[in-house]
Each structure stands twice: as C-alpha cells, then as structure tokens.
Design an enzyme around this catalytic site. Structure first.
Site, PDB file in Angstrom:
ATOM      1  N   ASP A  88       0.868  -1.173   0.000  1.00  0.00           N
ATOM      2  CA  ASP A  88       0.000   0.000   0.000  1.00  0.00           C
ATOM      3  C   ASP A  88       0.909   1.228   0.000  1.00  0.00           C
ATOM      4  O   ASP A  88       2.109   1.131   0.288  1.00  0.00           O
ATOM      5  CB  ASP A  88      -0.891  -0.035   1.243  1.00  0.00           C
ATOM      6  CG  ASP A  88      -1.810   1.176   1.356  1.00  0.00           C
ATOM      7  OD1 ASP A  88      -2.256   1.691   0.310  1.00  0.00           O
ATOM      8  OD2 ASP A  88      -2.060   1.613   2.495  1.00  0.00           O
ATOM      9  N   GLY A  89       0.339   2.383  -0.274  1.00  0.00           N
ATOM     10  CA  GLY A  89       1.154   3.596  -0.326  1.00  0.00           C
ATOM     11  C   GLY A  89       1.166   4.373   0.982  1.00  0.00           C
ATOM     12  O   GLY A  89       2.126   4.321   1.756  1.00  0.00           O
TER      13      GLY A  89
END
Length: 263
Positions: free
Chosen positions: A115-116
């Site tokens: 995920d970012g």
C-alpha cells in the site's frame, strides 16, 4: 506462513551472478522461547527443508531489542504487540495474517505488494482524508503534487529490494529479475496519483507495477498479482485480501490505527 522458496531462489540467482558478494536475503528466526526448545525448532526446519541458519531464542524476554543488533531490514510476527514495539523502535515491521484459502505462489519470482500511504509513505495525506474529507484531500494532493511525501515505515524495505533488483539489472537480467514489486493503492491515478509516482522518483526508487484503484476493493487485484506478501495499514484491506487467498501483513502505523481502535 511465508514462501521461503522464492527467497531461496533469489539467493541462488545472486550467488550465480555474484559468487563473492554476500548481499542476499538472510532469514533469522526470533522467538522468546527458551533455548531448550531449540532442537525441536531445528528438527522442524530441517523437516520442511528450510534454510534458516540463525536463531535468536530469548528465554521469555522480548526479542525486539535484538533487531538492531541483527541489522534487521524487516521484522514479521503474528504478535501485534511485538510488531508495534518494533515500529516504535524505527524498524520496518508488520503483523502477519495467513490466507483463508490455498493459492499457488511462484517459487521463482518473489512478488511483494505495498500500500502507499502510511506504508511506503507517511500518513500525512491519510490524516487529511480522515479529518477533512476526500474533497480536501484531492485539493491538497494537487497543490502539493511536486512536493515529495515523507517516508513511511516500509520505505527502507522497498529500497532494499530495489538494491537487489539493480544487481540483476547490472547483469542484463531486468526482464528475468526474480524480484517484482507492486504498489496497490486506493488513490485515484487522475486526482492523486502523480504525487506518489513523483515521490518515488525523487527517492530514486522504482516500482515495477503501480495499480491505482480509486477506492475499489484490493482483494481481486491481489488475486491477479498473487504476491507472496501484501502490506497495508488498514485492517479492512488485510481482511479483504485474506478472504481471497492473499497472505497479508498489517503495518500498525499512522492515523488509521486511531480510527481502527476506536471502532
């Protein structure tokens, strides 16, 4: 839990290309069990044909204090309290969750999905989403498109993977690289994706595939990717990944943890 065959394949390829270089994956088994159980652990590891040479058995004490001494790049555990302790000590760490169904994973390419926000990057943008809403978030990201995001807890691990990838690239093995990385984010590419990609570029890091889902569920995309592990800071993404057969790891970092606890 984790597919060690893929790690061992990467190490074997590195050894072929760089026989005098010891920069490879090194797995350390860390447990607060007493040393007396060591023989049983060794027998289990040999039974499954795993290559784990280093043990740390702390006799009831937390192993977290040894992570720095072992130059740990990533700490994985099923114990969320130990993971939280490691995160607070500045060590990339995540709580492992097994998949709810059996999925076949590649033994010849290590595939890692991130995920970012609050994983590779800081949670500054998530704070705006939680506290001021999506419209303010989109406005903020467009205004700050050229300002790199601050780093998150797993940025260093992506960097470590990138260093190993570049060893293959240097030998003209880019197309046959046994490591592949993925960014799987709920961000929208059109309204908030540019800042993410520009941040990675400013760090000198590459990501092999970037998937911007614009709020759509991550589980179906992860089924297609089939990563050996997926890192996310929000439990509902972890649970969605689990249901569809992805091994997921929760990163207890950022404002999402406050909202998760209150829920």
């Amino acid at each position: 839990i984790f597919n060690l065959q893929a790690l061992e394949h990467v190490n074997a390829r590195l050894l072929e290309l760089y026989p005098d270089d010891e920069e490879r994956f090194d797995i350390v088994l860390m447990t607060n069990n007493h040393a007396q159980v060591g023989v049983r652990l060794i027998n289990s590891i040999n039974h499954y044909g795993l290559t784990i040479e280093r043990f740390c058995m702390t006799g009831g004490k937390s192993p977290i204090g040894y992570l720095t001494a072992y130059l740990t790049n990533l700490y994985l555990s099923a114990d969320s309290k130990k993971v939280q302790e490691a995160i607070e000590a500045g060590i990339a760490s995540a709580t492992m969750f097994t998949a709810n169904k059996d999925v076949t994973y590649s033994d010849t390419q290590l595939r890692v999905a991130f995920d970012g926000d609050a994983v590779l990057f800081s949670d500054e943008s998530e704070q705006i989403v939680k506290e001021q809403g999506l419209d303010r978030f989109f406005e903020h990201e467009q205004l700050n498109e050229n300002k790199p995001l601050a780093q998150g807890p797993l940025k260093g691990f992506l960097e470590d993977l990138g260093k190993l990838q570049k060893k293959f690239y240097a030998k003209n093995e880019r197309l046959n690289c046994p490591i592949r990385t993925f960014l799987v984010t709920a961000r929208s590419a059109a309204s908030s994706g540019a800042r993410v990609l520009k941040t990675l570029r400013s760090w000198g890091l590459e990501i092999d595939e970037a998937l911007f889902l614009a709020g759509a569920p991550k589980g179906p995309i992860l089924v297609k990717i089939r990563p050996h592990i997926f890192f996310d800071d929000q439990m509902f993404h972890i649970e969605g990944a689990q249901k569809l057969g992805t091994i997921a790891a929760h990163v207890p970092y950022g404002i999402a943890q406050k909202y998760h606890k209150s829920a």
